[in-house]
Design a protein around this motif. Structure first.
Motif, PDB file in Angstrom:
ATOM      1  N   ALA A  42      80.601  29.584 -68.891  1.00 17.96           N
ATOM      2  CA  ALA A  42      81.424  31.077 -69.202  1.00 17.96           C
ATOM      3  C   ALA A  42      81.764  30.797 -70.550  1.00 17.96           C
ATOM      4  O   ALA A  42      81.633  30.124 -71.188  1.00 17.96           O
ATOM      5  N   ALA A  43      81.985  32.433 -71.631  1.00 20.03           N
ATOM      6  CA  ALA A  43      82.069  31.739 -72.332  1.00 20.03           C
ATOM      7  C   ALA A  43      83.417  31.418 -73.298  1.00 20.03           C
ATOM      8  O   ALA A  43      84.157  31.282 -73.211  1.00 20.03           O
ATOM      9  N   ASP A  44      82.603  30.502 -74.634  1.00 20.90           N
ATOM     10  CA  ASP A  44      83.204  30.233 -75.022  1.00 20.90           C
ATOM     11  C   ASP A  44      82.506  28.993 -76.336  1.00 20.90           C
ATOM     12  O   ASP A  44      82.034  28.188 -75.988  1.00 20.90           O
ATOM     13  N   ASN A  45      83.027  29.807 -77.683  1.00 18.95           N
ATOM     14  CA  ASN A  45      81.912  28.719 -78.666  1.00 18.95           C
ATOM     15  C   ASN A  45      82.377  27.432 -79.247  1.00 18.95           C
ATOM     16  O   ASN A  45      82.015  26.971 -80.370  1.00 18.95           O
ATOM     17  N   ASP A  46      83.573  26.525 -78.638  1.00 17.62           N
ATOM     18  CA  ASP A  46      84.485  25.673 -79.227  1.00 17.62           C
ATOM     19  C   ASP A  46      85.351  25.849 -80.358  1.00 17.62           C
ATOM     20  O   ASP A  46      85.295  24.407 -80.500  1.00 17.62           O
ATOM     21  N   GLY A  47      85.665  27.388 -80.156  1.00 17.21           N
ATOM     22  CA  GLY A  47      86.403  27.609 -81.605  1.00 17.21           C
ATOM     23  C   GLY A  47      86.182  26.579 -83.002  1.00 17.21           C
ATOM     24  O   GLY A  47      86.776  26.719 -83.341  1.00 17.21           O
ATOM     25  N   GLY A  48      84.773  27.280 -83.368  1.00 15.95           N
ATOM     26  CA  GLY A  48      84.434  26.986 -84.266  1.00 15.95           C
ATOM     27  C   GLY A  48      83.566  27.820 -84.622  1.00 15.95           C
ATOM     28  O   GLY A  48      84.621  28.903 -85.335  1.00 15.95           O
ATOM     29  N   GLN A  49      82.326  28.019 -85.589  1.00 15.34           N
ATOM     30  CA  GLN A  49      82.205  29.148 -86.690  1.00 15.34           C
ATOM     31  C   GLN A  49      81.695  29.636 -85.786  1.00 15.34           C
ATOM     32  O   GLN A  49      81.160  29.872 -84.215  1.00 15.34           O
ATOM     33  N   PRO A  50      81.499  31.050 -86.799  1.00 14.32           N
ATOM     34  CA  PRO A  50      80.633  31.767 -86.617  1.00 14.32           C
ATOM     35  C   PRO A  50      79.201  31.271 -85.882  1.00 14.32           C
ATOM     36  O   PRO A  50      78.605  30.901 -86.702  1.00 14.32           O
ATOM     37  N   ILE A  75      87.968  20.312 -93.183  1.00 12.48           N
ATOM     38  CA  ILE A  75      88.071  21.304 -92.180  1.00 12.48           C
ATOM     39  C   ILE A  75      87.023  21.242 -90.970  1.00 12.48           C
ATOM     40  O   ILE A  75      86.141  21.223 -91.041  1.00 12.48           O
ATOM     41  N   GLY A  76      87.910  21.539 -89.794  1.00 16.05           N
ATOM     42  CA  GLY A  76      86.816  21.563 -88.886  1.00 16.05           C
ATOM     43  C   GLY A  76      86.251  22.531 -88.044  1.00 16.05           C
ATOM     44  O   GLY A  76      86.682  23.138 -88.300  1.00 16.05           O
ATOM     45  N   GLY A  77      85.821  22.542 -86.890  1.00 10.81           N
ATOM     46  CA  GLY A  77      85.734  23.679 -86.185  1.00 10.81           C
ATOM     47  C   GLY A  77      85.602  22.975 -84.500  1.00 10.81           C
ATOM     48  O   GLY A  77      84.962  23.070 -83.727  1.00 10.81           O
ATOM     49  N   HIS A  78      87.125  24.114 -84.506  1.00  6.60           N
ATOM     50  CA  HIS A  78      87.586  23.251 -82.697  1.00  6.60           C
ATOM     51  C   HIS A  78      88.256  24.094 -81.630  1.00  6.60           C
ATOM     52  O   HIS A  78      88.742  23.703 -81.387  1.00  6.60           O
ATOM     53  N   SER A  79      88.844  25.024 -82.471  1.00  5.53           N
ATOM     54  CA  SER A  79      90.329  25.463 -82.013  1.00  5.53           C
ATOM     55  C   SER A  79      90.279  26.997 -83.219  1.00  5.53           C
ATOM     56  O   SER A  79      91.507  27.469 -83.389  1.00  5.53           O
ATOM     57  N   PHE A  80      89.536  27.795 -83.832  1.00  6.21           N
ATOM     58  CA  PHE A  80      89.490  29.265 -84.335  1.00  6.21           C
ATOM     59  C   PHE A  80      90.010  28.782 -85.022  1.00  6.21           C
ATOM     60  O   PHE A  80      90.423  28.147 -86.825  1.00  6.21           O
ATOM     61  N   GLN A  81      90.913  29.122 -85.640  1.00  3.60           N
ATOM     62  CA  GLN A  81      91.882  29.412 -87.333  1.00  3.60           C
ATOM     63  C   GLN A  81      92.296  28.567 -87.200  1.00  3.60           C
ATOM     64  O   GLN A  81      93.086  27.721 -88.424  1.00  3.60           O
ATOM     65  N   PHE A  82      92.733  27.421 -86.244  1.00  2.00           N
ATOM     66  CA  PHE A  82      94.393  26.672 -85.884  1.00  2.00           C
ATOM     67  C   PHE A  82      92.989  25.551 -86.608  1.00  2.00           C
ATOM     68  O   PHE A  82      93.885  24.663 -86.678  1.00  2.00           O
TER      69      PHE A  82
END
Length: 649
Positions: free
Chosen positions: A125-133, A299-306
């Motif tokens: 299912a859709a989920d970009n891992d909460g990272g970058q655009p 800053i990583g890319g793992h949970s969107f803005q969080f």
């Protein structure tokens, strides 16, 4: 009354952190091993604390991938199962579709090694891992990992199981087996105790910290971080207030470095982020793997803005139905304690849109997901219980996470200054002091003594230079310059041949000379010296140093004709694609380089060298939040009007 300058904190230690809130018996073996891990990381100055090019590998590692695009007939074949074969065995499979389709699709998938016997059905299912655009505004699924599948059977439904048409559906399969495997790491030199090798001992020995596996050791191809214009996702920093724990949802039997390389490739290349999203990863054997490039507080890319203000720790494996091994818990506790060494492991505090969020929290606490799996989620209270005594065991002046080139703030806590000595150690002569709350630059270190780590500091405004204990130092990155200057991460291009120096002064040694057209990005600055404004930059090849800012130009200031694209409706770009804010009205022609002592060239630079429109073909795409411009004629255009290569500044 102002306190006297001092070297070490002799005040009473803080109260013990441990409060036993989980109700589980305290596993002292895990505590001791985790505490040893924290001490080792501290002694090493952190994990990836120094932002330097990766260690050269014996050869370039090759990660293979291919994209399969279903035919129109297959896309329109609602409710039917379709099969395709891969060109070679793959170990990870991802799917994506056009962004305007939405997030309703579920791709039901079965895998096979021979096309006859099939696995259970997996739902992607859709989920970009909460990272970058993501590239092209496409919607991506997380990776589905396999053990060498070569056939895929799939059909498309929604969450209720009703068939549907998914426009733009594509699959990508990945083989990242060309690189170090778990068994290869046994003989590798680890960085868990600094820069030297250590004698390997049984994993169960509580005295030995979890191993630290660097990016180079797990086989990261650093070329994935760069495009033709420079670094795709330059490191940016925010002080960590929360630790967010994940699982990677990879098979618990899969080779760990291979799984990490697959995730790295999927994030960095397929989705075009330019790096892996996790800050750190932990294997089931307790090894701690360096994740996102950039070191502490990146800053990583793992949970969107969080992800901004948190550290994302990916536990390698799937813990929805399986328990987490003790070794993995020890590694997870060690890296969590290190990252949160200045935090209360039991505390809660507001974090963005999440009120009263635990300092040690999980992905499902901030995003709608089952990550990190039910078993690991239920272990969180015990993890907090284990982090607390691990830190209590540590109570040490071996502060880490500081590296030469950092700016630090002195914080003694009582207003007293910090003694500066002629050499590391309290037995050396005092040569001055640095006031509480003031800033200095780290020039060397760490060097270890029986009282902790020591660093050489330089404070140019007072002329103070010497060695201080690390106990009262806090990393304080230089704040972004005001609008109109050049922020961290800005992509630039060398406009005329320039010397790259080891420090921001003409008296510093020349490390290399950059040719016209060289692409790089800003690391630090500005610093004023010798009549110049200096910035530290790093090239796409990993070479860094200090040139004056008048020998290079921001890429966004180059007036290059660009054809319209689906992402660009106006030719007027109001902000820098890398900084996300307006850059002011300064134009290339307004910046003239006038070094002390006059020009060291046959002629002054012409504004037309860098501002004239160039008759070249540009291709514009959007990925990772960056505007990418590829122009084959750009370097030649600049070179045609450049000054003679006699060496500058």
């Amino acid at each position: 009354m102002t306190a006297e300058p001092r070297d070490l904190d002799t005040r009473s230690p803080r109260n013990a952190r441990f409060r036993a809130v989980s109700g589980r018996p305290l596993n002292r073996r895990v505590v001791l091993k985790a505490a040893a891990g924290v001490a080792a990381i501290a002694a090493a100055g952190g994990i990836g604390a120094t932002v330097v090019p990766a260690i050269a590998q014996e050869r370039t590692r090759v990660t293979r991938s291919e994209t399969f695009v279903p035919s129109d007939a297959e896309v329109q074949g609602i409710g039917e199962w379709h099969v395709f074969g891969a060109d070679y065995p793959f170990y990870a499979l991802g799917a994506s579709w056009d962004g305007d389709v939405g997030e309703w699709p579920v791709i039901e998938v079965q895998l096979s090694t021979d096309g006859e016997s099939w696995t259970e059905t997996f739902r992607m299912a859709a989920d970009n891992d909460g990272g970058q655009p993501t590239v092209g505004d496409r919607t991506f699924t997380p990776l589905l990992h396999s053990s060498g599948g070569q056939f895929v059977r799939y059909h498309t439904v929604d969450f209720d199981g009703d068939p549907g048409v998914v426009d733009g559906l594509e699959f990508v399969y990945i083989d990242a087996t060309d690189g170090p495997w778990e068994n290869d790491l046994v003989a590798a030199t680890t960085r868990s105790v600094g820069a030297s090798s250590q004698e390997l001992v049984p994993v169960g020995d509580n005295r030995i910290p979890p191993e630290i596996i660097t990016r180079a050791q797990w086989g990261a191809n650093e070329d994935f971080r760069f495009a033709s214009y420079g670094e795709i996702w330059p490191p940016t920093y925010e002080t960590v207030s929360h630790i967010i724990i994940h699982h990677t949802a990879t098979p618990n039997s899969q080779d760990i470095p291979t799984a990490i390389r697959s995730i790295y490739f999927y994030h960095a290349i397929i989705q075009e982020w330019g790096d892996i999203g996790y800050n750190y990863l932990v294997g089931r054997d307790g090894r701690i793997y360096e994740g996102r490039y950039g070191g502490q507080n990146v800053i990583g890319g793992h949970s969107f803005q969080f992800a901004v203000g948190s550290s994302g720790i990916g536990t390698v494996g799937n813990f929805q139905r399986d328990a987490v091994p003790d070794a993995a818990i020890a590694g997870l506790v060690a890296i969590t304690a290190w990252v949160g060494r200045d935090l209360d492991p039991y505390a809660t505090q507001d974090f963005l849109q999440a009120p009263d969020l635990p300092v040690i929290t999980s992905h499902r606490d901030v995003n709608a997901t089952t990550c990190p799996g039910d078993f690991l989620y239920n272990d969180l209270p015990e993890i907090r219980d284990l982090v607390a005594p691990a830190l209590d065991e540590l109570e040490t002046p071996f502060t880490g996470g500081i590296a030469p080139g950092d700016r630090v703030r002195v914080q003694t806590g009582d207003g007293g200054g910090l003694n500066v000595r002629s050499a590391p150690g309290t037995g050396s002569a005092i040569v001055g002091s640095i006031a509480d709350g003031s800033y200095a630059m780290v020039m060397d270190g760490p060097l270890e003594s029986d009282t902790g780590n020591w660093y050489m500091l330089d404070q140019p405004e007072t002329g103070t230079s010497g060695w201080v204990t690390a106990q009262f130092l806090i990393v304080a990155p230089i704040p972004p310059p005001p609008s109109g200057e050049f922020p961290f991460g800005l992509n630039i291009i060398v406009a005329q041949t320039v010397n790259l120096r080891s420090a921001p002064t003409t008296s510093a040694s020349v490390t290399t000379t950059l040719a016209t057209g060289t692409l790089a990005f800003v690391l630090d600055g500005p610093r004023s010296a010798n009549g110049f404004s200096w910035y530290q930059i790093q090239t796409a090849q990993g070479v860094d140093g200090w040139p004056p800012d008048c020998f290079w130009r921001p890429l966004h200031s180059m007036r290059i004709p660009m054809p319209p694209s689906r992402w660009e409706t106006s030719s007027k770009l109001a902000s820098s694609p890398t900084s996300g804010r307006a850059q002011g009205s300064r134009t290339p022609s307004s910046r003239v380089c006038r070094p002390v002592g006059g020009w060291r060239s046959r002629r002054r630079p012409s504004a037309s060298m860098v501002s004239s429109s160039t008759a070249c073909t540009a291709r514009t795409t959007m990925a990772g939040g960056l505007l990418r411009t590829q122009c084959a004629g750009l370097a030649q255009h600049l070179a045609a009007g450049s000054m003679s290569a006699t060496g500058y500044a």
